[in-house]
Scaffold this active site. Structure first.
Site, mmCIF file in Angstrom:
data_model
loop_
_atom_site.group_PDB
_atom_site.id
_atom_site.type_symbol
_atom_site.label_atom_id
_atom_site.label_comp_id
_atom_site.label_asym_id
_atom_site.label_seq_id
_atom_site.Cartn_x
_atom_site.Cartn_y
_atom_site.Cartn_z
ATOM 1 N N ARG A 79 0.831 -1.208 0.000
ATOM 2 C CA ARG A 79 0.000 0.000 0.000
ATOM 3 C C ARG A 79 0.864 1.255 0.000
ATOM 4 O O ARG A 79 0.450 2.323 -0.448
ATOM 5 C CB ARG A 79 -0.954 0.005 1.198
ATOM 6 C CG ARG A 79 -2.109 0.996 1.000
ATOM 7 C CD ARG A 79 -3.030 1.096 2.199
ATOM 8 N NE ARG A 79 -2.395 1.750 3.306
ATOM 9 C CZ ARG A 79 -2.251 1.240 4.531
ATOM 10 N NH1 ARG A 79 -2.729 0.038 4.826
ATOM 11 N NH2 ARG A 79 -1.640 1.915 5.480
ATOM 12 N N TYR A 132 -14.773 16.066 -16.319
ATOM 13 C CA TYR A 132 -15.302 14.700 -16.196
ATOM 14 C C TYR A 132 -16.370 14.680 -15.092
ATOM 15 O O TYR A 132 -16.149 15.195 -14.003
ATOM 16 C CB TYR A 132 -14.128 13.763 -15.870
ATOM 17 C CG TYR A 132 -14.506 12.330 -15.664
ATOM 18 C CD1 TYR A 132 -15.184 11.606 -16.647
ATOM 19 C CD2 TYR A 132 -14.169 11.676 -14.489
ATOM 20 C CE1 TYR A 132 -15.517 10.280 -16.451
ATOM 21 C CE2 TYR A 132 -14.490 10.341 -14.297
ATOM 22 C CZ TYR A 132 -15.173 9.649 -15.278
ATOM 23 O OH TYR A 132 -15.512 8.343 -15.090
ATOM 24 N N ASP A 204 -6.032 17.585 -15.757
ATOM 25 C CA ASP A 204 -6.326 16.204 -16.165
ATOM 26 C C ASP A 204 -5.829 16.020 -17.605
ATOM 27 O O ASP A 204 -6.405 16.566 -18.542
ATOM 28 C CB ASP A 204 -7.838 15.945 -16.069
ATOM 29 C CG ASP A 204 -8.212 14.503 -16.398
ATOM 30 O OD1 ASP A 204 -7.482 13.850 -17.163
ATOM 31 O OD2 ASP A 204 -9.268 14.037 -15.908
ATOM 32 N N LYS A 229 -7.000 4.833 -19.654
ATOM 33 C CA LYS A 229 -7.258 5.233 -21.032
ATOM 34 C C LYS A 229 -6.026 4.945 -21.904
ATOM 35 O O LYS A 229 -5.632 3.800 -22.018
ATOM 36 C CB LYS A 229 -7.662 6.714 -21.057
ATOM 37 C CG LYS A 229 -8.809 7.042 -20.082
ATOM 38 C CD LYS A 229 -10.092 6.330 -20.467
ATOM 39 C CE LYS A 229 -11.307 6.791 -19.726
ATOM 40 N NZ LYS A 229 -11.534 6.157 -18.425
HETATM 41 C C1 LIG Z 1 -11.256 12.812 -18.558
HETATM 42 C C2 LIG Z 1 -11.330 11.712 -17.533
HETATM 43 N N1 LIG Z 1 -10.688 11.870 -16.367
HETATM 44 C C3 LIG Z 1 -10.740 10.935 -15.408
HETATM 45 C C4 LIG Z 1 -11.467 9.778 -15.560
HETATM 46 C C5 LIG Z 1 -11.554 8.790 -14.422
HETATM 47 O O1 LIG Z 1 -10.714 7.715 -14.622
HETATM 48 P P1 LIG Z 1 -11.012 6.240 -14.023
HETATM 49 O O2 LIG Z 1 -12.219 5.724 -14.726
HETATM 50 O O3 LIG Z 1 -9.749 5.501 -14.334
HETATM 51 O O4 LIG Z 1 -11.252 6.400 -12.553
HETATM 52 C C6 LIG Z 1 -12.132 9.535 -16.764
HETATM 53 C C7 LIG Z 1 -12.871 8.271 -16.976
HETATM 54 O O5 LIG Z 1 -13.595 8.084 -17.927
HETATM 55 C C8 LIG Z 1 -12.082 10.554 -17.769
HETATM 56 O O6 LIG Z 1 -12.766 10.410 -18.925
#
Ligand SMILES: Cc1ncc(COP(=O)(O)O)c(C=O)c1O
Length: 405
Positions: A79, A132, A204, A229
């Site tokens: 962890r 998001y 992000d 992704k």
């Molecule tokens: C732009 C963006 N940021 C963050 C995330 C969150 O990532 P996770 O699904 O790996 O938690 C997503 C998920 O679709 C996303 O599209």
């Protein structure tokens, strides 16, 4: 920074021949392929083994007493630190031009950890309006329970963001491009305006990846990724990453993430290493396929608009050309016929594209729904496509037949 997952640190298990040592001037692809590898430490295996383990033994009682002292290379418990994850973190820090990186069990794990490290009760956050959706919910529903306030800013005008800053603003949260209309708030002036006011900027970067955009070099303080992704790239792992430069913030994040416990499984970290080895070539092909499909759609008589920052018709195309080195393959478009029936008909006719959320993998995906356009507050039916690595002519044929009258 005392933890070994610094970009210039050597992960445990890496012997004197760690490839990272020789890669100070290496290019992006070489870093992806070799950085922080232990070339001779694992019987010469070109792919390091997974430390699929929860706990690590101490040499003796004195070593146990010294644990977690600055500079202590000992791993204690996964962890906190794990060699497989630490090698990945070293590589990610280097790719994003950061000093340290920390990986998480999901992108949301990384995002919530980053936000938590920047706010306290009474703090105010300024956030890009079309971030998001779960990030929006975390800021506007969850954190409000702890006295954190948030202002969402729609559109891309830097003045609107600056006007939203308050004396208690501690955090500016950015996505550029956003993942609805793929708008591009300009990262560089916004990060500079935030820095002048002592406000931390989180960015992000899941869409562009460090291959196309490096937000720390644009003045942002922290970069977050849904590594699920493009970094993972094969739709077989859920993970997140957080990268930064500031040592004090890095220390705080490491301590807090150990406490909150959203660390990745070592196998997930190993899969992300596999994904990173081909990131550059995958992103090139995603870009090529994505632009070909976007151009096809833009010319199609049943399509009203395509939201892709690489198209000359995109309102921030000039900025996109300056801010990005290239374009990922997630974008959206509007059918001329703005109805649920037309949207569902199109989606249900697709044969090669799957209907599914997420993106960044090898497979092409489509989803459709309504979103409010920021200028007119008019509800729009939007179709979002992720263009995968299939033969682009096959993808275009599939879209063409799905668009037929
Ligand atoms: C732009 C963006 N940021 C963050 C995330 C969150 O990532 P996770 O699904 O790996 O938690 C997503 C998920 O679709 C996303 O599209």
């Amino acid at each position: 920074m005392t933890h070994a997952h610094q970009s210039n640190g050597q992960p445990p298990g890496a012997g004197g021949n760690a490839a990272g040592d020789a890669l100070s001037d290496a290019g992006f692809e070489t870093i992806c392929a070799h950085y922080a590898d232990d070339r001779h430490g694992h019987a010469g295996a070109v792919v390091p083994p997974i430390y699929q383990v929860s706990t690590f033994l101490y040499r003796d009682a004195e070593a146990f007493e010294r644990r977690k002292q600055p500079g202590d290379p000992q791993c204690e418990y996964t962890r906190w630190k794990n060699p497989t994850t630490m090698a990945l973190e070293a590589k990610l820090a280097r790719l994003e031009a950061g000093n340290w990186a920390r990986c998480f069990a999901s992108g949301m794990g990384a995002i919530t950890a980053a936000i938590n490290a920047c706010v306290e009760s009474g703090a105010h956050v300024v956030c890009v309006g079309q971030c998001y959706w779960p990030t929006r919910r975390y800021l506007s529903e969850y954190l409000t329970r702890f006295g954190v306030r948030v202002t969402f800013v729609n559109g891309c005008d830097p003045d609107d963001f600056v006007a939203a800053f308050e004396p208690d603003t501690r955090l500016l949260y950015l996505e550029s491009p956003t993942s609805g209309f793929f708008e591009m708030p300009p990262a560089e002036p916004l990060a500079a305006a935030a820095r002048q006011r002592g406000i931390t900027t989180i960015f992000d970067n899941s869409w562009a990846t460090p291959y196309f955009q490096r937000p720390l070099e644009l003045g942002c303080d922290l970069v977050v990724h849904s590594a699920t992704k493009f970094i993972g790239g094969h739709s077989d792992v859920v993970a997140g990453a957080l990268i930064g430069r500031d040592e004090e913030l890095g220390q705080r994040l490491l301590a807090e993430s150990e406490l909150l416990g959203a660390t990745p499984d070592p196998f997930a970290a190993w899969l992300l290493q596999r994904g990173l080895r081909t990131l550059a070539v995958r992103m090139e092909r995603h870009q090529q396929n994505g632009l070909a499909v976007a151009h096809f759609l833009e010319e199609h008589p049943r399509v009203a608009r395509v939201h892709h920052p690489g198209l000359a018709s995109h309102p921030q195309h000039e900025l996109a050309r300056r801010q990005l080195r290239g374009y990922a393959s997630l974008f959206s478009f509007e059918l001329k016929e703005q109805t649920r029936a037309a949207t569902h008909r199109f989606l249900n006719r697709l044969k090669l594209f799957g209907i599914g959320v997420s993106w960044g993998g090898h497979e092409s995906l489509a989803v459709g729904g309504t979103l409010f356009s920021r200028s007119s507050e008019q509800e729009l039916w939007l179709i979002r496509l992720h263009i995968g690595l299939e033969t682009v002519d096959d993808l275009i044929s599939d879209l063409r037949q799905a668009l037929e009258e």
